[in-house]
Design an enzyme around this catalytic site. Structure first.
Site, short mmCIF file in Angstrom:
data_model
loop_
_atom_site.label_atom_id
_atom_site.label_comp_id
_atom_site.label_asym_id
_atom_site.label_seq_id
_atom_site.Cartn_x
_atom_site.Cartn_y
_atom_site.Cartn_z
N HIS A 1 0.85 -1.21 0.00
CA HIS A 1 0.00 0.00 0.00
C HIS A 1 0.88 1.25 0.00
CE1 HIS A 1 -2.92 3.05 1.21
NE2 HIS A 1 -2.20 3.31 2.29
N ASP B 1 8.67 21.47 -26.21
CA ASP B 1 8.78 20.13 -25.62
C ASP B 1 9.82 20.23 -24.52
OD1 ASP B 1 8.73 17.33 -25.11
OD2 ASP B 1 8.09 17.00 -27.18
N TRP C 1 7.25 -0.25 4.05
CA TRP C 1 7.78 0.46 2.87
C TRP C 1 9.16 1.04 3.15
CZ3 TRP C 1 8.81 5.65 1.32
CH2 TRP C 1 8.69 6.60 2.33
N SER D 1 14.67 5.95 -13.41
CA SER D 1 13.67 6.72 -14.16
C SER D 1 13.59 8.15 -13.62
CB SER D 1 12.32 6.02 -14.07
OG SER D 1 11.28 6.90 -14.34
N SER D 2 13.51 8.27 -12.29
CA SER D 2 13.37 9.59 -11.70
C SER D 2 14.60 10.45 -11.93
CB SER D 2 13.13 9.47 -10.19
OG SER D 2 11.83 9.02 -9.97
N HIS E 1 13.25 11.74 3.34
CA HIS E 1 12.62 12.98 3.72
C HIS E 1 12.51 14.00 2.59
CE1 HIS E 1 10.25 14.97 6.63
NE2 HIS E 1 10.63 16.05 6.00
N GLU F 1 12.04 13.19 -0.28
CA GLU F 1 10.94 12.60 -1.03
C GLU F 1 9.58 13.13 -0.57
OE1 GLU F 1 10.66 10.67 -3.57
OE2 GLU F 1 8.61 9.91 -3.41
N TYR G 1 8.95 16.07 0.36
CA TYR G 1 8.73 17.36 -0.30
C TYR G 1 8.51 17.19 -1.79
CZ TYR G 1 10.13 18.79 4.26
OH TYR G 1 10.17 18.92 5.62
N SER H 1 -1.29 26.91 -5.70
CA SER H 1 -0.90 28.31 -5.95
C SER H 1 -1.34 28.79 -7.33
CB SER H 1 0.62 28.46 -5.84
OG SER H 1 1.06 28.02 -4.59
N HIS I 1 15.25 13.03 11.75
CA HIS I 1 14.13 13.13 12.70
C HIS I 1 13.22 11.89 12.59
CE1 HIS I 1 11.69 15.58 9.51
NE2 HIS I 1 11.46 14.31 9.38
N HIS I 2 13.49 11.05 11.60
CA HIS I 2 12.79 9.76 11.54
C HIS I 2 13.45 8.73 12.46
CE1 HIS I 2 10.26 10.81 8.04
NE2 HIS I 2 11.25 11.59 7.73
N THR J 1 6.86 27.00 5.30
CA THR J 1 5.53 26.44 5.08
C THR J 1 4.47 27.41 5.55
OG1 THR J 1 6.56 24.31 5.58
CG2 THR J 1 4.17 24.35 5.38
N LYS K 1 3.92 30.20 3.11
CA LYS K 1 3.04 29.80 2.00
C LYS K 1 1.58 29.84 2.42
CE LYS K 1 6.03 26.98 -0.78
NZ LYS K 1 5.82 26.26 -2.01
N ARG L 1 1.61 1.17 15.02
CA ARG L 1 1.30 0.89 13.61
C ARG L 1 1.78 -0.50 13.25
NH1 ARG L 1 5.94 4.52 10.49
NH2 ARG L 1 4.92 3.84 8.61
#
Lengths: 618, 218
Positions: free
Chosen positions: A86, A115, A150, A179-180, A263, A265, A267, A278, A312-313, A338, A341, A460
């Site tokens: 998931h 393009d 994950w 790919s990324s 992390h 990721e 963002y 926006s 922080h994880h 943040t 924004k 969890r």
């Protein structure tokens, strides 16, 4: 809309002269060989939406298991597999590709380009992504899905504990990583180098900017996790000792390499949604974005500091007080840009002439729901508090508010907003609003009680819980919410399918919007613009429509464009890379020389197809 | 408003957009960054590669001196042999620079020859590395022996793989130069291969200094 509207049709310059190396293909062949950023974007979005449903189905299944205490709907191993798939699916195969769909379709239009910088490389990224998605999900058919979560913490993924699913997981993720990285290089060059004349960096729309920031995050954050995955692969295939504790290996190495990617990721997932919001808020509030430059610089700042918060994880991993304090501080700092924004969005709405079609509803809902997720994130920045919340449902609630209430609501807003540009037809507003309200209610019913569950101590990743824990009510609510979200998603899918064929004709500019993409036809022609637009402000199309003397300058005679021709090379080359991964998977099931034979063939194939690629006229 | 009108007139006067006439991937190269698309792409890619090798080298140092059993670095390294291969690889950076310089001056056949010499140096370096691995394995250091074995082989192996990719890249560029598909005005494709080649060299300088030489300074 009493303001004077120039007729955009009148801007039609004389037909441009187009030349191709090879005549185009039609039908399926066209989609398989396309290098057109718009078609690539549509395939990315469709694949992402498909996997969004797959990931949702997985969630529905394990929510049924969790609905009541001591349930035996499924066993622990199945549950672990479903939770792992998931999250992997939602992060890598749903939100990222849907974002990539928006990036591909919109970025060249936003900046007035024809393009991306490297159209064939772009197609290569698409096929390699699809290959990775295929590999990860193929685990269901061969030996069961990965079940290590994950985050794939060592040693759960190691040769001792991880099943065959882990091989599909790490090798599929490695493909997605390739790919990324290719896509990020492509888009950085596109946005930096291919802007229309006059489009200085600060005139690039916020969505374009957020896409630029995440490409830097992808280019710089994927390599560490790729190294982590390669080390894992070597441990599993060749018996190296990287994560092997008995040989002195340290499982924390994986955690650092993973979160150094993981992390930024986060963002990557949320910044594009912020960009979409926006773009949408100003259009339906009829006001320019409040403090556009501040919004852009906040995004850059988030991307920059995003590289300094990964640990922080890992507050519970025992890094020591100095590291804990440093990462707590950097994490808290992220709240500042943040907040900038959020206040800019509110400032945009303040005093606006608001209308509320579906995209605006999603965009407005994004603000408070995302803020809730952001605030609980700020709580995690306090290391002592995080020690209590770590691996509890409070964390689950937090990141679902950010990723569902943030990223996904933003992507839905973007889908309703840009659907007319992509297909030339409007989505049904009534069905859209049904989707919006059901989804919003469903997600809050599911995820809000999980804050309380976490505070009451429910960890969890447990597949069942005893009745005397008294977690029944909140869990039952969670399952009911998921069922409501499922209904909402069915309405969404129905809306998309019906609207593609029967939606009202949209025209160029159905929302009376401000940026260059609305200057093109819906759907845009293959060359996007018949003439090269000249950009003199952040809102070229609004200025054109509503300001005296701000014309969009069209040339007197048609320009000559050399557009890239279709090519099989990206798919073939990507196919040989996939072959290497198949060799690795063969090694899992039939250890022996298979890996080397297939790998050698794949390497020859890659070199050959790259040679064919570079020597092919485009 | 007059400022805008002036800006627009300026943009039109100085020309804009249009394809670059070379028939490759770049469609509209407005070249805002004063760097051609290909070169900008390579620089970005190298930024990504810094993180890749940074992670591998950091892993090596994270695990340095933490091996349980197995041979130590000092017991297998042969500074003499590795110095020779390092010298050959560094020399190839000079020959690569000559290839780029001659290509920019339009001396395409000379450029092709320098590219082939560079590829030969690269291949020689890879040959030395294959010998080194073979030698170390015979001494008793394998991928599975210890953390040192695992980190050393994977880190230097990935560097060797990058050199090998570079050799293939250089051979392809040499062939394209030879067949006239890379003329002087597309010398940026030679230069791009050169950027990658120099980067791979720099990574080796870091590895040779910190992994090999520092062992003997301790």
């Amino acid at each position: 809309m009493s303001a004077k509207l120039h007729d955009i049709e009148a801007l039609q310059a004389p037909e441009p002269h187009m030349h191709y190396e090879r005549p185009g293909k039609t039908g399926l062949m066209d989609w398989l060989t396309t290098v057109d950023h718009k078609k690539v974007g549509v395939v990315y979005w469709a694949a992402g939406a498909f996997f969004l449903l797959v990931g949702g189905l997985e969630a529905l299944l394990f929510r049924i298991q969790l609905a009541v205490p001591d349930n035996d709907f499924m066993g622990g191993e199945t549950f672990n597999g479903l939770v792992t798939m998931h999250a992997t699916t939602m992060v890598f195969l749903a939100i990222m590709p849907m974002t990539a769909g928006f990036a591909n379709f919109l970025v060249p239009l936003l900046i007035g380009a024809r393009d991306v910088a490297f159209p064939r490389l772009n197609a290569w990224s698409l096929w390699t992504f699809l290959g990775g998605a295929l590999v990860i999900n193929a685990s269901f058919l061969f030996g069961g899905p990965p079940a290590a979560g994950w985050t794939g913490y060592a040693p759960l993924t190691g040769p001792e504990f991880g099943g065959t699913g882990i091989d599909f997981w790490w090798s599929g993720l490695a493909l997605l990583s390739a790919s990324s990285m290719a896509a990020s290089i492509n888009f950085i060059v596109t946005i930096l180098n291919m802007r229309a004349p006059g489009m200085t960096l600060l005139r690039v729309p916020v969505l374009g900017w957020m896409m630029l920031v995440i490409q830097f995050l992808l280019a710089l954050s994927f390599p560490p996790v790729t190294v982590g995955l390669i080390l894992l692969g070597f441990d599993r295939m060749f018996g190296t000792t990287f994560y092997n504790v008995s040989m002195g290996g340290d499982p924390q190495l994986w955690q650092h390499l993973f979160w150094l990617f993981g992390h930024p990721e986060v963002y990557v997932l949320i910044l594009p949604a912020m960009g979409i919001v926006s773009e949408i808020l100003p259009v339906f509030a009829r006001r320019p974005l409040f403090g556009q430059t501040a919004v852009i610089f906040s995004g850059i700042f988030i991307g920059f500091v995003g590289f300094g918060v990964w640990a922080h994880h890992m507050f519970t991993a025992g890094m020591g007080p100095v590291a804990d304090a440093a990462f707590a501080a950097t994490t808290a700092i992220i709240a500042i840009p943040t907040g900038v924004k959020i206040f800019n969005w509110l400032g945009t709405l303040w005093g606006g002439k608001m209308t509320y079609p579906t995209p605006m509803l999603f965009a407005i809902a994004f603000i408070p729901i995302f803020t809730l997720g952001g605030l609980s994130g700020l709580m995690h920045a306090a290391a002592p508090l995080d020690l209590q919340q770590h691996d509890s449902y409070f964390v689950v609630a937090h990141f679902h508010y950010v990723l569902v209430g943030g990223a996904l609501l933003g992507l839905f807003a973007g889908t309703y907003f840009y659907f007319p540009k992509v297909t030339g037809r409007m989505m049904s507003d009534g069905l859209g609003k049904a989707h919006f309200w059901l989804f919003l209610i469903g997600m809050n019913i599911t995820f809000f009680p999980q804050h309380m569950l976490g505070n009451e101590g429910m960890p969890r990743r447990i597949y069942t819980y005893p009745a005397d824990a008294q977690w029944d009510l909140y869990n039952m609510l969670g399952t009911i919410g998921v069922i409501i979200m499922t209904v909402a998603m069915l309405i969404f899918v129905y809306n998309v399918i019906v609207s593609v064929k029967k939606g009202a004709i949209a025209g160029r500019d159905p929302w009376d919007a401000a940026t260059l993409e609305w200057l093109t036809e819906s759907p845009p022609k293959v060359q996007n613009f018949d003439f090269t637009p000249i950009v003199l402000s952040e809102r070229p199309v609004w200025d054109h429509k509503y300001t005296e003397g701000m014309e969009i300058i069209a040339p007197e005679k048609g320009e000559s464009f050399h557009m890239p021709s279709y090519s099989w090379k990206p798919m073939i080359s990507s196919g040989f890379v996939l072959m290497l991964i198949i060799g690795i998977l063969l090694n899992t099931f039939m250890p022996g020389n298979w890996l080397w034979i297939v790998a050698a063939l794949a390497a020859v194939g890659v070199v050959g197809s790259v040679w064919a690629w570079v020597s092919e006229p485009v | 408003m007059s400022a805008h009108a002036a800006e627009a007139a300026d943009l039109i006067d100085h020309g804009h957009a249009g394809d670059d006439g070379h028939g490759h991937d770049e469609l509209v190269e407005n070249n805002y960054m004063k760097v051609p698309n290909v070169k900008l792409a390579i620089w970005t890619f190298l930024g990504s590669e810094c993180m890749f090798f940074g992670s591998l080298i950091a892993t090596y140092f994270f695990y340095l001196d933490k091996s349980i059993g197995g041979l130590l670095p000092k017991e297998v390294f042969s500074i003499g042999i590795t110095s020779i291969s390092t010298f050959i690889l560094l020399t190839s950076s000079f020959t690569m620079a000559m290839a780029v310089d001659t290509a920019k001056s339009g001396l395409m056949s000379k450029s092709r020859n320098w590219l082939l010499i560079t590829a030969l140096c690269g291949a020689t370096f890879v040959g030395f590395q294959v010998y080194e691995f073979w030698h170390f394995v015979h001494l008793g250091l394998t991928l599975q022996t210890s953390l040192f074995g695992s980190t050393f082989y994977v880190m230097t192996g990935f560097h060797g793989a990058h050199v090998s990719v570079g050799v293939i890249w250089l051979l392809m560029v040499a062939k394209l130069v030879h067949s006239g598909k890379i003329p002087a005005e597309r010398a940026v494709f030679v230069e791009s291969a050169g950027l990658y080649w120099h980067f791979v060299d720099i990574v080796w300088i870091v590895i040779f200094t910190f992994v090999y030489l520092l062992e003997f300074a301790k």
